[in-house]
Design a protein around this motif. Sequence first.
Motif, short mmCIF file in Angstrom:
data_model
loop_
_atom_site.label_atom_id
_atom_site.label_comp_id
_atom_site.label_asym_id
_atom_site.label_seq_id
_atom_site.Cartn_x
_atom_site.Cartn_y
_atom_site.Cartn_z
N ASN A 50 40.50 42.41 29.41
CA ASN A 50 39.76 42.60 30.65
C ASN A 50 38.51 43.45 30.45
O ASN A 50 37.49 43.22 31.08
CB ASN A 50 40.65 43.21 31.73
CG ASN A 50 41.65 42.21 32.26
OD1 ASN A 50 41.41 41.01 32.23
ND2 ASN A 50 42.76 42.70 32.75
N ALA A 51 38.60 44.43 29.58
CA ALA A 51 37.45 45.32 29.36
C ALA A 51 36.39 44.69 28.46
O ALA A 51 35.19 44.87 28.69
CB ALA A 51 37.93 46.63 28.74
N VAL A 52 36.81 43.94 27.46
CA VAL A 52 35.87 43.45 26.46
C VAL A 52 35.49 41.98 26.68
O VAL A 52 34.31 41.63 26.66
CB VAL A 52 36.47 43.62 25.04
CG1 VAL A 52 35.54 43.05 23.98
CG2 VAL A 52 36.77 45.08 24.76
N ILE A 53 36.47 41.14 26.91
CA ILE A 53 36.22 39.70 26.98
C ILE A 53 35.80 39.24 28.37
O ILE A 53 34.92 38.39 28.50
CB ILE A 53 37.47 38.93 26.52
CG1 ILE A 53 37.74 39.23 25.04
CG2 ILE A 53 37.31 37.43 26.72
CD1 ILE A 53 39.02 38.67 24.51
N ALA A 54 36.38 39.79 29.40
CA ALA A 54 36.13 39.32 30.77
C ALA A 54 34.66 39.35 31.18
O ALA A 54 34.19 38.38 31.79
CB ALA A 54 36.98 40.10 31.76
N PRO A 55 33.90 40.39 30.88
CA PRO A 55 32.49 40.37 31.29
C PRO A 55 31.69 39.21 30.69
O PRO A 55 30.86 38.61 31.37
CB PRO A 55 31.95 41.72 30.79
CG PRO A 55 33.14 42.60 30.70
CD PRO A 55 34.27 41.70 30.31
N VAL A 56 31.98 38.87 29.44
CA VAL A 56 31.30 37.75 28.81
C VAL A 56 31.82 36.44 29.39
O VAL A 56 31.05 35.53 29.71
CB VAL A 56 31.49 37.78 27.28
CG1 VAL A 56 30.87 36.55 26.63
CG2 VAL A 56 30.90 39.04 26.70
N ARG A 57 33.14 36.35 29.56
CA ARG A 57 33.76 35.12 30.04
C ARG A 57 33.31 34.79 31.46
O ARG A 57 33.15 33.62 31.83
CB ARG A 57 35.30 35.25 29.99
CG ARG A 57 36.06 34.02 30.45
CD ARG A 57 35.70 32.83 29.59
NE ARG A 57 36.48 31.66 29.92
CZ ARG A 57 36.06 30.72 30.77
NH1 ARG A 57 34.90 30.82 31.36
NH2 ARG A 57 36.82 29.67 31.01
N ASN A 58 33.05 35.79 32.28
CA ASN A 58 32.62 35.56 33.65
C ASN A 58 31.23 34.95 33.73
O ASN A 58 30.86 34.39 34.76
CB ASN A 58 32.67 36.87 34.45
CG ASN A 58 34.08 37.30 34.73
OD1 ASN A 58 35.00 36.48 34.77
ND2 ASN A 58 34.27 38.58 34.93
N GLN A 59 30.46 35.05 32.66
CA GLN A 59 29.12 34.46 32.64
C GLN A 59 29.16 32.97 32.36
O GLN A 59 28.17 32.27 32.56
CB GLN A 59 28.26 35.15 31.58
CG GLN A 59 27.97 36.59 31.89
CD GLN A 59 27.17 37.25 30.78
OE1 GLN A 59 26.68 36.60 29.87
NE2 GLN A 59 27.05 38.56 30.86
N ILE A 60 30.31 32.47 31.92
CA ILE A 60 30.44 31.05 31.60
C ILE A 60 30.95 30.32 32.83
O ILE A 60 31.97 30.67 33.40
CB ILE A 60 31.41 30.84 30.42
CG1 ILE A 60 30.91 31.61 29.20
CG2 ILE A 60 31.55 29.36 30.09
CD1 ILE A 60 31.88 31.63 28.05
N ASN A 61 30.23 29.29 33.22
CA ASN A 61 30.54 28.56 34.44
C ASN A 61 31.50 27.41 34.15
O ASN A 61 31.23 26.26 34.46
CB ASN A 61 29.24 28.04 35.07
CG ASN A 61 29.40 27.76 36.53
OD1 ASN A 61 30.39 28.14 37.13
ND2 ASN A 61 28.43 27.08 37.09
N THR A 62 32.63 27.73 33.52
CA THR A 62 33.65 26.75 33.16
C THR A 62 35.01 27.31 33.54
O THR A 62 35.25 28.50 33.37
CB THR A 62 33.62 26.48 31.64
OG1 THR A 62 32.33 26.04 31.27
CG2 THR A 62 34.63 25.44 31.23
#
Length: 56
Positions: free
Chosen positions: A30-42
């Motif tokens: 949640n701290a490391v991956i989620a911010p990047v993952r939230n930028q992907i519209n998939t």
Amino acid sequence: MFGRKAAEKLDNTAAALHRVGGKAGDAVANAVIAPVRNQINTGCTRCANGKCRKHG
């Protein structure tokens, strides 16, 4: 910016962290991956493959 393959790799990494680390792994994901993952519209690629335990 990122595509489906990047989303799949991030989803798989988050799932591996959950399996290995449990709650601590979720916190890291949640701290490391989620911010990047939230930028992907998939949507969740693991759900699409029938492998997601979090959403399905």
